[in-house]
Write a protein that holds these residues in place. Structure first.
Motif, short mmCIF file in Angstrom:
data_model
loop_
_atom_site.label_atom_id
_atom_site.label_comp_id
_atom_site.label_asym_id
_atom_site.label_seq_id
_atom_site.Cartn_x
_atom_site.Cartn_y
_atom_site.Cartn_z
N LYS A 57 0.53 4.36 7.48
CA LYS A 57 -0.43 3.33 7.10
C LYS A 57 -1.88 3.76 7.38
CE LYS A 57 2.08 -0.40 5.88
NZ LYS A 57 1.87 -1.23 4.67
N GLU A 75 -6.91 2.40 8.76
CA GLU A 75 -5.82 1.86 7.96
C GLU A 75 -6.22 1.86 6.49
OE1 GLU A 75 -2.99 -2.11 7.62
OE2 GLU A 75 -4.18 -1.74 9.42
N THR A 116 -1.69 1.10 0.72
CA THR A 116 -0.55 1.88 0.22
C THR A 116 -0.65 1.99 -1.30
OG1 THR A 116 0.87 1.11 2.02
CG2 THR A 116 1.97 1.98 0.06
N ARG A 144 -0.31 6.99 2.32
CA ARG A 144 1.04 6.44 2.15
C ARG A 144 1.22 5.96 0.71
NH1 ARG A 144 4.43 1.83 3.35
NH2 ARG A 144 6.28 2.52 4.51
N GLU A 167 7.86 -4.23 2.84
CA GLU A 167 6.60 -3.60 2.45
C GLU A 167 5.58 -4.66 2.03
OE1 GLU A 167 5.81 -0.50 2.76
OE2 GLU A 167 7.80 0.16 3.40
#
Length: 522
Positions: A259, A266, A269, A298, A335
């Motif tokens: 992440k 951060e 995604t 990610r 997710e």
């Protein structure tokens, strides 16, 4: 006088008995000739129409039951034919409906051939039917023994295979009954079983043998393809499958990376959506490389129903329904956003609907040579749909897949998500489902999504230079899609790139550059 009277009375009784005997209803053994052991009996010619196995009740019963089985099989065949277009309740196979349809077709043709050549038994036909039954028994064993095949075929495919197996045995039994009945009637009515055949009978034997031989070859190819499918199940999915739509089918979801980046920041995604082919065929390798070089931290992707490791969904399946299935699978996988959505070709239709329904969770849209909703009629053309259905019907034979495995060394990956997927029945059914609703239900859904799309979402469009040069309408619609939101970051044209822009170095570099901008916000 008494003696005379007694003789007269005896004659009258004999005449009355004869009259009574002649008035009795004839049965199948008395209506044509007296008992064949009677030395005064006159036999019929072997070519007389009265010399027929249909004189026996058990032969007539066998024909009647064959007709009943044919009617039942035809009804099942119609049901399987319809299920590719509109799936009836409880008749959904998680694999392609074409496999059960193929077995239903074989059993129907076998029963029709049995009826057509019913009165002409042939040893060659019996032998070929026995071979067919052995192959079908092997198919049943494989379908029940291999968990993934059993999961995809469900009771529908297994019942279709088992019914075809039973009908092949029935064809052998019927042929034996008719052979016995024919010899029985010939011996009773002509004095001996007939060993010769007329030219017409030989023609019927040849025709029935050729038909059953073709069905044998068909079943043999289906068996090879089923074995190949079983081998392919050994290629494990990189991610996990999750039940969606009330546990009707499973969607495969795969995620990779962290992440946060190396500095601990951060990042969103990246959610990839494939185009005409699965993400695994090109974009997966691109995504892995992007993680390795730090472009993204990610990514996730999910196979649309019928693609790669995902099950087929019931028909009809619209783009909105597929997007809802994706949302459900992501929730099941745990997710959550924020997302940067990357999609290509027809996959952008699905992504746009997903984006409109998850507006606050979407940090950016990157569309690679996207398909405009006004051009969905190309996807929905009736000619394309017919050839998709036709290819689907012959897909259980696995001609391309089996020959590719034997002669071209194609791997399991090629067949599951690579070059050979375009001849797989599951993929063909998915594309047929897409074709059936593209210019109607799916088009309405994507137009609605346009109205509720978050206009602040950052947008990047990368178009194929080759596609634009060859198609004026495509260029116009690319320009229109660049106004999907009010926050267009870039509209790029990769001059020497094909529709699959990432397949050339220029396209990959451009996609990676723009993706980094969306993910890192610079």
């Amino acid at each position: 006088m008494r003696i005379f009277g007694s003789k007269k009375k005896d004659g009258e009784e004999e005449a009355a008995a004869a009259a009574a005997s002649s008035s009795e209803a004839p049965d199948e053994h008395t209506r044509l000739l007296p008992n064949r052991l009677d030395s005064e009996a006159r036999f019929l010619n072997a070519d007389d129409p009265a010399v027929s196995p249909y004189n026996l009740w058990n032969v007539r019963l066998a024909r009647f039951l064959t007709i009943i089985f044919t009617v039942v099989t035809f009804a099942w065949w119609i049901l399987q034919l319809i299920s590719a277009f509109v799936t009836p309740p409880t008749v959904h196979t998680r694999g392609a409906a074409f496999y059960s349809f193929g077995y239903a077709t074989v059993s129907l043709l076998l029963l029709l051939a049995t009826l057509l050549f019913f009165a002409v038994p042939a040893k060659s036909v019996r032998l070929l039917c026995i071979i067919m039954s052995v192959l079908l028994l092997l198919d049943i064993i494989v379908s029940l023994a291999v968990e993934r095949v059993r999961h995809e075929e469900r009771w529908v495919g297994i019942v279709s295979t088992a019914w075809t197996f039973l009908m092949s045995l029935w064809a052998v039994l019927v042929d034996r009954i008719v052979k016995w009945g024919k010899a029985e009637e010939e011996e009773r009515l002509t004095g001996r079983p007939e060993t010769r055949r007329t030219l017409g009978e030989w023609s019927e034997v040849a025709a029935s043998s050729i038909i059953v031989l073709i069905l044998d070859v068909t079943v043999f190819l289906m068996t090879l393809n089923l074995i190949l499918r079983s081998i392919d199940t050994g290629l494990g999915a990189p991610g996990n499958r999750y039940w969606v739509d009330g546990d009707k089918y499973q969607i495969h979801v795969y995620c990779h990376g962290n992440k946060t980046d190396a500095s601990g920041t951060e990042l969103p995604t990246v959610l990839f959506e494939g185009g005409e082919e699965p993400v695994e065929n090109g974009l997966w390798q691109f995504a892995d490389a992007a993680v390795e070089n730090g472009t993204i931290s990610r990514y996730c992707f999910a196979d649309r129903p019928g693609f790669a490791w995902s099950d087929n969904a019931p028909s009809p399946l619209t783009a909105g329904m597929a997007s809802d299935a994706l949302s459900e699978a992501l929730v099941e996988a745990g997710e959550k956003g924020p997302w940067v959505l990357v999609s290509a070709g027809v996959g952008t239709v699905y992504t746009r609907i997903f984006s409109s329904r998850h507006g606050r969770e979407v940090d950016g849209l990157l569309m690679i040579d996207p398909l405009h909703e006004d051009l969905l009629d190309r996807v929905a053309s009736s000619r394309r749909g017919f050839f998709l259905w036709l290819r689907g019907v012959i897909s259980p034979l696995g001609i391309s897949r089996v020959s590719g495995a034997i002669f071209k060394g194609r791997s399991r990956g090629d067949r599951v998500w690579g070059r050979s997927i375009t001849s797989d029945g599951r993929y063909l059914l998915a594309k047929l489902q897409e074709n059936l609703v593209a210019d109607s239900l799916s088009k309405r859904e994507v137009i609605s999504s346009k109205r509720i799309q978050n206009q602040k979402t950052p947008l990047i469009v990368i178009s194929s230079g080759e596609k634009i040069k060859s198609d004026g309408a495509w260029q116009e619609k690319q320009r229109d899609l660049s106004h999907l939101t009010q926050n267009l970051i870039h509209w790029d044209i990769a001059n020497h790139a094909p529709h699959e822009v990432w397949k050339v170095l220029e396209g990959r570099a451009l996609i990676e550059k723009r993706l980094k901008q969306l993910v890192h916000g610079n």
